[in-house]
Scaffold this motif. Structure first.
Motif, PDB file in Angstrom:
ATOM      1  N   PRO A  90      41.967  60.399  92.515  1.00 18.10           N
ATOM      2  CA  PRO A  90      41.627  59.993  93.881  1.00 18.10           C
ATOM      3  C   PRO A  90      42.685  59.127  94.562  1.00 18.10           C
ATOM      4  CG  PRO A  90      40.319  58.790  92.275  1.00 18.10           C
ATOM      5  CD  PRO A  90      41.017  59.877  91.524  1.00 18.10           C
ATOM      6  N   ASN A 147      47.344  61.079  86.100  1.00 15.54           N
ATOM      7  CA  ASN A 147      47.171  59.788  86.754  1.00 15.54           C
ATOM      8  C   ASN A 147      45.734  59.808  87.291  1.00 15.54           C
ATOM      9  OD1 ASN A 147      47.064  57.505  88.276  1.00 15.54           O
ATOM     10  ND2 ASN A 147      49.037  57.817  89.299  1.00 15.54           N
ATOM     11  N   GLY A 160      44.102  57.609  88.675  1.00 14.64           N
ATOM     12  CA  GLY A 160      43.853  56.663  89.763  1.00 14.64           C
ATOM     13  C   GLY A 160      42.784  55.667  89.329  1.00 14.64           C
ATOM     14  N   HIS A 178      39.766  53.242  85.453  1.00 15.75           N
ATOM     15  CA  HIS A 178      39.086  51.969  85.160  1.00 15.75           C
ATOM     16  C   HIS A 178      37.566  52.107  85.107  1.00 15.75           C
ATOM     17  CE1 HIS A 178      43.076  50.863  86.310  1.00 15.75           C
ATOM     18  NE2 HIS A 178      42.871  51.127  87.586  1.00 15.75           N
ATOM     19  N   HIS A 233      50.634  55.666  85.440  1.00 12.72           N
ATOM     20  CA  HIS A 233      50.309  54.902  86.642  1.00 12.72           C
ATOM     21  C   HIS A 233      51.619  54.485  87.290  1.00 12.72           C
ATOM     22  CE1 HIS A 233      46.035  54.567  85.735  1.00 12.72           C
ATOM     23  NE2 HIS A 233      46.402  54.422  84.471  1.00 12.72           N
ATOM     24  N   LEU A 234      51.692  54.657  88.607  1.00 13.08           N
ATOM     25  CA  LEU A 234      52.894  54.255  89.336  1.00 13.08           C
ATOM     26  C   LEU A 234      53.109  52.742  89.239  1.00 13.08           C
ATOM     27  CD1 LEU A 234      51.935  56.469  92.336  1.00 13.08           C
ATOM     28  CD2 LEU A 234      54.153  56.680  91.231  1.00 13.08           C
ATOM     29  N   THR A 256      49.594  48.215  86.066  1.00 15.65           N
ATOM     30  CA  THR A 256      48.206  47.747  86.251  1.00 15.65           C
ATOM     31  C   THR A 256      47.953  46.429  85.506  1.00 15.65           C
ATOM     32  OG1 THR A 256      47.455  49.113  84.405  1.00 15.65           O
ATOM     33  CG2 THR A 256      47.295  50.077  86.603  1.00 15.65           C
ATOM     34  N   ARG A 313      48.193  43.410  87.833  1.00 13.63           N
ATOM     35  CA  ARG A 313      47.374  43.445  89.042  1.00 13.63           C
ATOM     36  C   ARG A 313      45.984  42.824  88.781  1.00 13.63           C
ATOM     37  NH1 ARG A 313      47.700  49.147  91.692  1.00 13.63           N
ATOM     38  NH2 ARG A 313      46.867  47.935  93.436  1.00 13.63           N
ATOM     39  N   ARG A 367      41.743  46.265  86.892  1.00 18.33           N
ATOM     40  CA  ARG A 367      42.669  47.378  86.611  1.00 18.33           C
ATOM     41  C   ARG A 367      43.222  47.320  85.188  1.00 18.33           C
ATOM     42  NH1 ARG A 367      43.577  49.676  91.772  1.00 18.33           N
ATOM     43  NH2 ARG A 367      43.368  48.069  93.349  1.00 18.33           N
TER      44      ARG A 367
HETATM   45  C1  DQA Z   1      47.167  53.858  90.050  1.00 15.05           C
HETATM   46  C2  DQA Z   1      46.612  52.475  89.676  1.00 15.05           C
HETATM   47  C3  DQA Z   1      45.113  52.423  89.900  1.00 15.05           C
HETATM   48  O1  DQA Z   1      44.622  51.125  89.593  1.00 15.05           O
HETATM   49  C4  DQA Z   1      44.770  52.725  91.340  1.00 15.05           C
HETATM   50  O2  DQA Z   1      43.373  52.744  91.509  1.00 15.05           O
HETATM   51  C5  DQA Z   1      45.399  53.975  91.819  1.00 15.05           C
HETATM   52  C6  DQA Z   1      46.789  54.242  91.456  1.00 15.05           C
HETATM   53  C7  DQA Z   1      48.706  53.891  89.952  1.00 15.05           C
HETATM   54  O3  DQA Z   1      49.244  54.985  89.901  1.00 15.05           O
HETATM   55  O4  DQA Z   1      49.344  52.835  89.948  1.00 15.05           O
HETATM   56  O5  DQA Z   1      44.798  54.748  92.551  1.00 15.05           O
HETATM   57  O6  DQA Z   1      46.652  54.821  89.150  1.00 15.05           O
END
Ligand code: DQA
Length: 144
Positions: A10, A77, A79, A83, A103-104, A107, A110, A114
Motif C-alpha cells: 500500500p 515491500n 509497506g 507492521h 524497505h526504502l 524503519t 522511525r 515501524r
Molecule cells: C516502507 C516503510 C513502512 O513503514 C511504510 O508504512 C511504508 C514504506 C518503506 O519502504 O520504507 O509504506 O515500507
C-alpha cells in the motif's frame, strides 16, 4: 535466467509524490527502470515481474499465485502491512522460494510502531534504509 517477482504494498504507487524527504523523488516506475539498469550494469540478468496493490486481500492472492509458479525468488515491500499483517506473514510463510523484505526507509530509526516487522519473520533476509537501492540489492542477492 532467474524469474523474480517484486511485490509492492500500500501507498507505494504514490512514490515520488509521497513524503519525498523520506521515500525519495522517484516514482515506482522510475525505481523499476533503475533496478533493471543496475542489474544489467552488474553484468547480471533477471526476468522480473513487478506488481503493486493497496489491498491486503489482493496481496495475499498474488502471494498464493506465486506458490505453484516458476518464480525463483520474491522481493516484497509490504509497506505498512509489514507492521500489522499476520495474514500476509502466513501467506509468505507458505512459500518455499527465498523471500527478501525491503524497505526504502530505515524503519529502525522511525516511529516505534515501524520497528516491529511482522512479515519479516518469514523472510530469508531484510534490506532497508538505502532508498531505491534496496530493490536491486535484493534482486542481486536472489540471483546469487
Ligand atoms: C516502507 C516503510 C513502512 O513503514 C511504510 O508504512 C511504508 C514504506 C518503506 O519502504 O520504507 O509504506 O515500507
Amino acid at each position: 535466467m532467474k524469474k523474480i517477482l517484486v511485490i509492492n504494498g500500500p501507498n507505494l504507487n504514490m512514490l515520488g509524490k509521497r513524503e519525498p524527504e523520506i521515500y525519495g523523488k522517484d516514482s515506482l516506475a522510475d525505481i523499476e527502470k533503475y533496478t533493471e539498469e543496475m542489474i544489467e550494469k552488474h553484468g547480471l540478468q533477471a526476468d522480473m515481474k513487478w506488481q503493486q496493490s493497496n489491498s491486503e486481500e489482493e496481496l495475499i492472492s498474488i502471494i498464493h499465485d506465486t506458490f505453484d509458479s516458476d518464480f525463483n525468488g520474491l522481493v516484497i515491500n509490504p509497506g505498512a502491512f509489514s507492521h500489522t499483517s499476520i495474514a500476509l506473514l502466513d501467506a509468505l510463510s507458505m512459500l518455499k522460494i527465498p523471500v527478501i523484505e525491503v524497505h526504502l526507509s530505515n524503519t529502525n530509526r522511525r516511529e516505534d510502531f515501524r520497528k516491529t516487522k511482522i512479515t519479516a519473520q518469514s523472510s530469508t533476509g531484510v534490506i532497508e534504509g538505502l532508498g531505491k537501492k534496496v530493490y536491486y540489492l535484493a534482486v542481486m542477492s536472489l540471483i546469487d
